[in-house]
Design a protein around this motif. Structure first.
Motif, PDB file in Angstrom:
ATOM      1  N   LYS A 115     -15.152   5.643  -8.692  1.00 18.55           N
ATOM      2  CA  LYS A 115     -13.611   5.502  -9.380  1.00 18.55           C
ATOM      3  C   LYS A 115     -13.128   4.604  -9.657  1.00 18.55           C
ATOM      4  O   LYS A 115     -12.414   3.811  -9.408  1.00 18.55           O
ATOM      5  CB  LYS A 115     -12.724   7.061  -8.480  1.00 18.55           C
ATOM      6  CG  LYS A 115     -12.956   7.749  -8.159  1.00 18.55           C
ATOM      7  CD  LYS A 115     -12.514   8.509  -7.443  1.00 18.55           C
ATOM      8  CE  LYS A 115     -12.842  10.029  -6.779  1.00 18.55           C
ATOM      9  NZ  LYS A 115     -11.921  10.726  -6.022  1.00 18.55           N
TER      10      LYS A 115
ATOM     11  N   LEU B 246       0.469  -1.108   0.070  1.00 21.17           N
ATOM     12  CA  LEU B 246      -0.138  -0.095   0.258  1.00 21.17           C
ATOM     13  C   LEU B 246       0.954   1.218  -0.064  1.00 21.17           C
ATOM     14  O   LEU B 246       0.248   2.442  -0.037  1.00 21.17           O
ATOM     15  CB  LEU B 246      -1.437   0.414   1.238  1.00 21.17           C
ATOM     16  CG  LEU B 246      -2.409  -0.531   1.037  1.00 21.17           C
ATOM     17  CD1 LEU B 246      -2.966  -0.533   2.439  1.00 21.17           C
ATOM     18  CD2 LEU B 246      -3.127   0.059   0.055  1.00 21.17           C
TER      19      LEU B 246
ATOM     20  N   TYR C 297      -7.476   1.155   2.321  1.00 20.55           N
ATOM     21  CA  TYR C 297      -6.163   1.301   3.342  1.00 20.55           C
ATOM     22  C   TYR C 297      -7.073   0.429   4.650  1.00 20.55           C
ATOM     23  O   TYR C 297      -6.820  -0.290   4.780  1.00 20.55           O
ATOM     24  CB  TYR C 297      -6.611   2.771   3.489  1.00 20.55           C
ATOM     25  CG  TYR C 297      -5.244   3.514   3.201  1.00 20.55           C
ATOM     26  CD1 TYR C 297      -3.893   3.197   2.302  1.00 20.55           C
ATOM     27  CD2 TYR C 297      -5.814   4.835   2.589  1.00 20.55           C
ATOM     28  CE1 TYR C 297      -3.380   4.124   2.264  1.00 20.55           C
ATOM     29  CE2 TYR C 297      -4.913   5.787   1.475  1.00 20.55           C
ATOM     30  CZ  TYR C 297      -3.416   4.906   1.865  1.00 20.55           C
ATOM     31  OH  TYR C 297      -2.733   5.093   0.647  1.00 20.55           O
TER      32      TYR C 297
ATOM     33  N   ASP D  93      -9.764   4.191 -11.695  1.00 23.45           N
ATOM     34  CA  ASP D  93      -8.833   4.102 -11.719  1.00 23.45           C
ATOM     35  C   ASP D  93      -8.200   3.285 -10.235  1.00 23.45           C
ATOM     36  O   ASP D  93      -7.490   2.729 -10.150  1.00 23.45           O
ATOM     37  CB  ASP D  93      -8.154   5.481 -12.686  1.00 23.45           C
ATOM     38  CG  ASP D  93      -8.794   6.938 -11.336  1.00 23.45           C
ATOM     39  OD1 ASP D  93      -9.761   6.231 -10.671  1.00 23.45           O
ATOM     40  OD2 ASP D  93      -7.852   8.154 -11.005  1.00 23.45           O
ATOM     41  N   VAL D  94      -9.126   4.117  -9.198  1.00 29.44           N
ATOM     42  CA  VAL D  94      -9.330   3.359  -8.127  1.00 29.44           C
ATOM     43  C   VAL D  94      -8.686   1.707  -7.761  1.00 29.44           C
ATOM     44  O   VAL D  94      -8.330   2.060  -7.422  1.00 29.44           O
ATOM     45  CB  VAL D  94      -9.669   4.509  -7.239  1.00 29.44           C
ATOM     46  CG1 VAL D  94     -10.034   3.773  -5.582  1.00 29.44           C
ATOM     47  CG2 VAL D  94      -9.322   5.567  -7.012  1.00 29.44           C
TER      48      VAL D  94
ATOM     49  N   ASP E  92      -9.116  -0.120  -9.899  1.00 29.20           N
ATOM     50  CA  ASP E  92      -7.153  -1.079 -10.695  1.00 29.20           C
ATOM     51  C   ASP E  92      -6.518  -0.856  -9.618  1.00 29.20           C
ATOM     52  O   ASP E  92      -5.865  -2.255  -9.339  1.00 29.20           O
ATOM     53  CB  ASP E  92      -7.635  -0.226 -12.172  1.00 29.20           C
ATOM     54  CG  ASP E  92      -8.863  -0.757 -13.053  1.00 29.20           C
ATOM     55  OD1 ASP E  92      -9.444  -1.444 -12.504  1.00 29.20           O
ATOM     56  OD2 ASP E  92      -8.259  -0.025 -13.574  1.00 29.20           O
ATOM     57  N   TYR E  93      -6.379   0.033  -9.011  1.00 24.47           N
ATOM     58  CA  TYR E  93      -4.542   0.427  -8.398  1.00 24.47           C
ATOM     59  C   TYR E  93      -5.378  -0.017  -7.202  1.00 24.47           C
ATOM     60  O   TYR E  93      -4.443  -1.402  -6.647  1.00 24.47           O
ATOM     61  CB  TYR E  93      -4.767   1.242  -7.650  1.00 24.47           C
ATOM     62  CG  TYR E  93      -4.458   1.633  -6.344  1.00 24.47           C
ATOM     63  CD1 TYR E  93      -2.587   1.397  -6.497  1.00 24.47           C
ATOM     64  CD2 TYR E  93      -5.078   1.755  -5.093  1.00 24.47           C
ATOM     65  CE1 TYR E  93      -1.917   2.095  -5.425  1.00 24.47           C
ATOM     66  CE2 TYR E  93      -3.654   1.768  -3.714  1.00 24.47           C
ATOM     67  CZ  TYR E  93      -2.505   1.827  -4.381  1.00 24.47           C
ATOM     68  OH  TYR E  93      -1.238   2.195  -3.282  1.00 24.47           O
ATOM     69  N   CYS E  94      -6.813  -0.901  -6.422  1.00 24.26           N
ATOM     70  CA  CYS E  94      -6.700  -1.712  -5.561  1.00 24.26           C
ATOM     71  C   CYS E  94      -6.571  -3.041  -5.992  1.00 24.26           C
ATOM     72  O   CYS E  94      -6.334  -3.771  -5.153  1.00 24.26           O
ATOM     73  CB  CYS E  94      -8.327  -1.164  -4.867  1.00 24.26           C
ATOM     74  SG  CYS E  94      -8.212   0.654  -3.890  1.00 24.26           S
ATOM     75  N   ARG E  95      -6.993  -3.856  -6.875  1.00 23.84           N
ATOM     76  CA  ARG E  95      -6.830  -4.864  -7.122  1.00 23.84           C
ATOM     77  C   ARG E  95      -5.695  -4.993  -7.997  1.00 23.84           C
ATOM     78  O   ARG E  95      -4.493  -6.263  -7.502  1.00 23.84           O
ATOM     79  CB  ARG E  95      -7.871  -4.974  -8.906  1.00 23.84           C
ATOM     80  CG  ARG E  95      -9.062  -4.847  -8.689  1.00 23.84           C
ATOM     81  CD  ARG E  95      -9.220  -5.446 -10.447  1.00 23.84           C
ATOM     82  NE  ARG E  95     -10.766  -5.386 -10.218  1.00 23.84           N
ATOM     83  CZ  ARG E  95     -11.560  -4.478 -10.506  1.00 23.84           C
ATOM     84  NH1 ARG E  95     -11.147  -2.993 -11.768  1.00 23.84           N
ATOM     85  NH2 ARG E  95     -13.329  -4.111 -11.244  1.00 23.84           N
ATOM     86  N   THR E  96      -4.624  -4.325  -8.107  1.00 24.58           N
ATOM     87  CA  THR E  96      -3.466  -4.699  -8.485  1.00 24.58           C
ATOM     88  C   THR E  96      -3.119  -4.531  -6.786  1.00 24.58           C
ATOM     89  O   THR E  96      -1.681  -5.589  -6.829  1.00 24.58           O
ATOM     90  CB  THR E  96      -2.802  -3.620  -9.029  1.00 24.58           C
ATOM     91  OG1 THR E  96      -2.581  -3.409  -9.877  1.00 24.58           O
ATOM     92  CG2 THR E  96      -0.663  -3.704  -8.735  1.00 24.58           C
ATOM     93  N   VAL E  97      -3.170  -3.503  -6.131  1.00 24.38           N
ATOM     94  CA  VAL E  97      -2.491  -4.222  -4.787  1.00 24.38           C
ATOM     95  C   VAL E  97      -3.042  -5.122  -3.572  1.00 24.38           C
ATOM     96  O   VAL E  97      -2.055  -6.258  -3.078  1.00 24.38           O
ATOM     97  CB  VAL E  97      -2.708  -3.219  -3.400  1.00 24.38           C
ATOM     98  CG1 VAL E  97      -2.484  -2.994  -2.164  1.00 24.38           C
ATOM     99  CG2 VAL E  97      -2.753  -1.460  -3.995  1.00 24.38           C
TER     100      VAL E  97
ATOM    101  N   LYS F 260      -8.748   4.510  -1.402  1.00 25.34           N
ATOM    102  CA  LYS F 260      -7.776   3.807  -1.674  1.00 25.34           C
ATOM    103  C   LYS F 260      -8.117   2.361  -0.765  1.00 25.34           C
ATOM    104  O   LYS F 260      -7.131   1.999  -0.846  1.00 25.34           O
ATOM    105  CB  LYS F 260      -6.589   4.285  -1.308  1.00 25.34           C
ATOM    106  CG  LYS F 260      -6.433   5.349  -3.144  1.00 25.34           C
ATOM    107  CD  LYS F 260      -4.699   5.890  -2.052  1.00 25.34           C
ATOM    108  CE  LYS F 260      -5.036   7.044  -3.988  1.00 25.34           C
ATOM    109  NZ  LYS F 260      -3.406   7.433  -3.471  1.00 25.34           N
TER     110      LYS F 260
END
Length: 399
Positions: free
Chosen positions: A225, A149, A200, A227-228, A230-235, A198
């Protein structure tokens, strides 16, 4: 000496004991005024400098800790010297006590000989205690998902800019631990994070329930959102959290095919928090933990002449609407069958948005019961008092 002179002299003695590192303990007891029932002080080290640590025992049973620098000691102790019946100063060189009578008189014992010993020097034993041990967090700083994160570095050290976030998620997990017994004791736990951002909290809650509590967890995180999300999936993939699902959508579209055991939300802005609560109620959530952010909607509709003595001033109006909005939210949850409370999430210095609203579904609640009717009436009365004819417009904004 007059009582003020006696107190001033005793404060100088305390200062001398602190400066010579001979202050072993300072105790304020027998309070005359409201406030801490007892205060105990000692010298310690924080961030490389000596401070006076004060532990205040509050009337509600809670404890507050303060770290006072040399420049802050006098302003903190001066008012206390008049509001406590007894003040004990304990040092290796001897003890002294100041007693305040209700009539305003002040007497002191042991001050002169102790003062002479402190002035003479030659006292080698320092009373400064080592720094307090680091707090044992439920989620330690070297937990792998914190690195994924961006909260901790690869060595497990929390980044300076993320210290507040680290404390925030640990405090949230502590509050979750308090209500863990309200969740089902067996089976897979269904958890929703609405307006997850995101995520957290999502990762912290998933880690706590799955890794620490050893439960199977099905976690759904929703945010508008893409894009957010997609970011969370990556994390989640990097952290190995395979049972976390992320969806880009409006939370009002959350399917109601099952009732989640737990709904969480952190800092959903303004009426988004109301939408979180309404969605959680619609889904039949067992436990709701939500920390609001921004409270502008009520400020636009507030129409309560009885509150104009504060609401007329923009700075006060904002703070007033913060508390009133959260009060309305708790009334809403209560009328929907939840046992409710509000708790402090983190130190206000970390973020002013630090109130957590908690709702636990009451299995004995019945919509048609007298208890339900009273809760409904209280909610409606509060709306009418605060907004009058604007109550309908306020409610329409929450749809």
């Amino acid at each position: 000496m007059t009582p003020p002179e006696t107190r001033a002299a005793f404060l100088r003695l305390i200062r001398m004991a602190a400066e010579t590192e001979q202050l072993r303990k300072l105790i304020f007891s027998k309070p005359y005024a409201t406030g801490a029932q007892k205060i105990t002080c000692r010298l310690s080290v924080r961030r490389g400098r000596t401070v006076l640590l004060a532990e205040e025992m509050l009337p509600d049973g809670k404890v507050r800790h303060l770290g006072l620098t040399s420049d802050e000691i006098d302003s903190y102790l001066a008012p206390l010297s008049e509001s406590y019946g007894e003040i004990n100063l304990l040092t290796p060189a001897g003890d002294a006590v100041l007693r305040n009578a209700r009539g305003g008189t002040a007497t002191v014992k042991g001050m002169v000989p102790l003062s002479e010993k402190l002035k003479s020097g030659g006292l080698t034993d320092s009373c400064v205690t080592p720094p307090d041990r680091e707090k044992a967090y439920l989620i330690p700083h070297d937990t792998p998902f914190l690195t994924a994160l961006g909260i901790s570095d690869r060595n497990g050290r929390v980044h300076d800019r993320m210290q507040g976030k680290f404390r925030q998620i640990n405090r949230f997990v502590e509050l979750l631990a308090d209500v863990y017994t309200s969740l089902p004791g067996t089976g897979t736990l269904s958890v929703y994070d609405l307006c997850c951002g995101k995520s957290y909290l999502s990762f912290a809650v998933y880690h706590y329930l799955s890794r620490i509590c050893g439960r199977d967890v099905d976690m759904l995180c929703i945010d508008r959102k893409a894009d957010v999300v997609d970011y969370c999936r990556t994390v989640a993939q990097a952290a190995g959290f395979d049972d976390m699902r992320f969806v880009a959508d409006d939370i009002r579209n959350t399917p109601s095919d099952r009732a989640p055991d737990l709904v969480i939300s952190l800092h959903a802005c303004d009426i988004a928090t109301d939408l979180v609560l309404k969605t959680a109620v619609r889904l039949g959530a067992g436990v709701i933990l939500s920390t609001p952010c921004c409270h502008r909607n009520l400020s636009r509709h507030l129409n309560a002449p009885a509150l104009n003595f504060a609401a007329a001033y923009p700075q006060l109006r904002g703070k007033l609407c913060d508390a009133l909005t959260d009060g309305l939210r708790l009334l809403y949850l209560r009328k929907e069958g939840y046992r409710v409370t509000a708790a402090e999430l983190v130190d206000p210095e970390s973020t002013p948005k630090n109130t957590l609203l908690r709702g636990i579904r009451d299995p004995s609640f019945c919509k048609g019961s007298p208890k339900a009717a009273v809760a409904e009436a209280e909610y409606r009365q509060a709306l009418l008092f605060l907004m009058g004819d604007d109550a309908s417009a306020y409610l329409e904004a929450l749809q």
